[in-house]
Motif scaffolding. Structure first.
Motif, PDB file in Angstrom:
ATOM      1  N   HIS A 152      -0.318  -8.150  14.674  1.00 60.21           N
ATOM      2  CA  HIS A 152       0.138  -7.721  13.354  1.00 60.21           C
ATOM      3  C   HIS A 152       1.604  -7.294  13.301  1.00 60.21           C
ATOM      4  O   HIS A 152       2.138  -7.090  12.213  1.00 60.21           O
ATOM      5  CB  HIS A 152      -0.729  -6.558  12.857  1.00 60.21           C
ATOM      6  CG  HIS A 152      -2.186  -6.874  12.862  1.00 60.21           C
ATOM      7  ND1 HIS A 152      -2.751  -7.809  12.034  1.00 60.21           N
ATOM      8  CD2 HIS A 152      -3.207  -6.381  13.623  1.00 60.21           C
ATOM      9  CE1 HIS A 152      -4.051  -7.880  12.265  1.00 60.21           C
ATOM     10  NE2 HIS A 152      -4.356  -7.029  13.226  1.00 60.21           N
ATOM     11  N   GLU A 188      -7.826   3.154   5.959  1.00 55.28           N
ATOM     12  CA  GLU A 188      -9.154   2.653   5.611  1.00 55.28           C
ATOM     13  C   GLU A 188      -9.967   2.371   6.871  1.00 55.28           C
ATOM     14  O   GLU A 188     -11.148   2.711   6.957  1.00 55.28           O
ATOM     15  CB  GLU A 188      -8.998   1.372   4.782  1.00 55.28           C
ATOM     16  CG  GLU A 188     -10.288   0.751   4.332  1.00 55.28           C
ATOM     17  CD  GLU A 188     -10.027  -0.515   3.544  1.00 55.28           C
ATOM     18  OE1 GLU A 188     -10.637  -1.545   3.881  1.00 55.28           O
ATOM     19  OE2 GLU A 188      -9.200  -0.488   2.609  1.00 55.28           O
ATOM     20  N   ASP A 201       5.999  -7.282   5.601  1.00 55.51           N
ATOM     21  CA  ASP A 201       4.921  -6.308   5.398  1.00 55.51           C
ATOM     22  C   ASP A 201       5.407  -5.114   4.583  1.00 55.51           C
ATOM     23  O   ASP A 201       6.514  -4.631   4.776  1.00 55.51           O
ATOM     24  CB  ASP A 201       4.380  -5.797   6.734  1.00 55.51           C
ATOM     25  CG  ASP A 201       3.569  -6.841   7.470  1.00 55.51           C
ATOM     26  OD1 ASP A 201       3.103  -7.808   6.833  1.00 55.51           O
ATOM     27  OD2 ASP A 201       3.404  -6.702   8.698  1.00 55.51           O
ATOM     28  N   ASP A 202       4.559  -4.648   3.696  1.00 53.58           N
ATOM     29  CA  ASP A 202       4.826  -3.452   2.906  1.00 53.58           C
ATOM     30  C   ASP A 202       4.263  -2.247   3.668  1.00 53.58           C
ATOM     31  O   ASP A 202       3.049  -2.181   3.892  1.00 53.58           O
ATOM     32  CB  ASP A 202       4.156  -3.588   1.537  1.00 53.58           C
ATOM     33  CG  ASP A 202       4.297  -2.343   0.678  1.00 53.58           C
ATOM     34  OD1 ASP A 202       5.076  -1.435   1.038  1.00 53.58           O
ATOM     35  OD2 ASP A 202       3.624  -2.291  -0.377  1.00 53.58           O
ATOM     36  N   SER A 213       3.534   0.788   2.891  1.00 52.31           N
ATOM     37  CA  SER A 213       2.466   1.540   2.233  1.00 52.31           C
ATOM     38  C   SER A 213       1.150   0.762   2.279  1.00 52.31           C
ATOM     39  O   SER A 213       0.074   1.353   2.404  1.00 52.31           O
ATOM     40  CB  SER A 213       2.842   1.903   0.798  1.00 52.31           C
ATOM     41  OG  SER A 213       3.031   0.748   0.030  1.00 52.31           O
ATOM     42  N   GLU A 214       1.214  -0.552   2.187  1.00 52.86           N
ATOM     43  CA  GLU A 214       0.001  -1.370   2.269  1.00 52.86           C
ATOM     44  C   GLU A 214      -0.571  -1.338   3.689  1.00 52.86           C
ATOM     45  O   GLU A 214      -1.788  -1.197   3.862  1.00 52.86           O
ATOM     46  CB  GLU A 214       0.333  -2.812   1.865  1.00 52.86           C
ATOM     47  CG  GLU A 214      -0.883  -3.690   1.716  1.00 52.86           C
ATOM     48  CD  GLU A 214      -0.506  -5.077   1.202  1.00 52.86           C
ATOM     49  OE1 GLU A 214      -0.950  -6.051   1.816  1.00 52.86           O
ATOM     50  OE2 GLU A 214       0.222  -5.163   0.196  1.00 52.86           O
ATOM     51  N   VAL A 215       0.290  -1.448   4.700  1.00 59.97           N
ATOM     52  CA  VAL A 215      -0.162  -1.372   6.087  1.00 59.97           C
ATOM     53  C   VAL A 215      -0.768   0.002   6.365  1.00 59.97           C
ATOM     54  O   VAL A 215      -1.826   0.117   6.994  1.00 59.97           O
ATOM     55  CB  VAL A 215       0.995  -1.681   7.074  1.00 59.97           C
ATOM     56  CG1 VAL A 215       0.573  -1.427   8.513  1.00 59.97           C
ATOM     57  CG2 VAL A 215       1.481  -3.115   6.901  1.00 59.97           C
ATOM     58  N   SER A 216      -0.127   1.040   5.877  1.00 61.89           N
ATOM     59  CA  SER A 216      -0.637   2.404   6.044  1.00 61.89           C
ATOM     60  C   SER A 216      -2.010   2.543   5.408  1.00 61.89           C
ATOM     61  O   SER A 216      -2.924   3.152   5.986  1.00 61.89           O
ATOM     62  CB  SER A 216       0.339   3.407   5.430  1.00 61.89           C
ATOM     63  OG  SER A 216      -0.146   4.709   5.586  1.00 61.89           O
ATOM     64  N   SER A 217      -2.187   1.985   4.229  1.00 62.05           N
ATOM     65  CA  SER A 217      -3.471   2.044   3.532  1.00 62.05           C
ATOM     66  C   SER A 217      -4.559   1.336   4.331  1.00 62.05           C
ATOM     67  O   SER A 217      -5.686   1.833   4.446  1.00 62.05           O
ATOM     68  CB  SER A 217      -3.319   1.411   2.146  1.00 62.05           C
ATOM     69  OG  SER A 217      -4.545   1.375   1.483  1.00 62.05           O
ATOM     70  N   ILE A 218      -4.247   0.194   4.908  1.00 57.40           N
ATOM     71  CA  ILE A 218      -5.219  -0.556   5.722  1.00 57.40           C
ATOM     72  C   ILE A 218      -5.610   0.251   6.949  1.00 57.40           C
ATOM     73  O   ILE A 218      -6.796   0.359   7.283  1.00 57.40           O
ATOM     74  CB  ILE A 218      -4.642  -1.932   6.123  1.00 57.40           C
ATOM     75  CG1 ILE A 218      -4.520  -2.823   4.885  1.00 57.40           C
ATOM     76  CG2 ILE A 218      -5.497  -2.595   7.199  1.00 57.40           C
ATOM     77  CD1 ILE A 218      -3.714  -4.092   5.108  1.00 57.40           C
TER      78      ILE A 218
END
Length: 186
Positions: free
Chosen positions: A89, A133, A122-123, A125-130
């Protein structure tokens, strides 16, 4: 049927792990390797499927300390997950930074810090959210499947082993930082 199969495999895995724990081998027959060699072996395995992965050397790490027996297995298992995630990733054009520290005194611990850069597309905030989760997901059957189970496998390892802690797995800036702590003596 699929749920029953997973449950059965999970129970068998748990029983085998308990059974293997009954046999304590002396350190002269236990697996032994230096921390840097263990990291390099993990990288070599990942290169079988991701040939352009090249994390580069880290001169500041104390990687020449030898790990024996149980510590070897736990460190190897957790490094395999973290380094594989960095390879799959992360931005493979930038190095994976690692730092190995040993504490002395009453509690002897190995502290492993690994940081990998995110891809420019990669964003954060999106990676952090994944990642968050995955950290909240059920991890009890993490060893029964491949794919998006890396963080779950670390969570399961930390749950099953009192001498291992997943202290940090989060996005800081444009990097993913992981901190793992291993108690080396009971």
């Amino acid at each position: 049927v699929e749920g029953f199969r997973r449950e059965l495999e999970f129970l068998i895995d748990r029983k085998l792990a308990a059974m293997f724990g009954w046999f304590k081998r002396p350190s002269i027959v236990a697996l032994k390797a230096s921390l840097s060699l263990l990291f390099d072996a993990t990288v070599a395995e990942i290169r079988d499927t991701i040939p352009d992965f090249n994390p580069q050397e880290d001169e500041n790490s104390n990687g020449e300390v030898e790990l024996i027996g149980n510590a070897y297995h736990i460190v190897y298992d957790s490094l395999a997950v973290v380094v594989a995630n960095a390879a799959k990733h992360g931005d493979r054009s930038r190095p994976v930074r690692r730092n190995f520290e040993f504490t002395s005194g009453k509690r002897k611990q190995l502290i492993v810090n690994i940081s990998s850069s995110m891809r420019p597309t990669d964003d954060p905030s999106e990676v952090s959210s994944i990642i968050e989760e995955r950290k909240k997901a059920d991890f009890q059957d993490a060893n029964l499947y491949q794919g998006k189970s890396g963080i779950s496998k670390l969570m399961l390892l930390a749950y099953n082993r009192s001498n291992f802690t997943l202290k940090q797995y989060e996005v800081l800036g444009d990097e993913v930082h992981v901190e793992l702590i291993y108690d080396l003596e009971p």
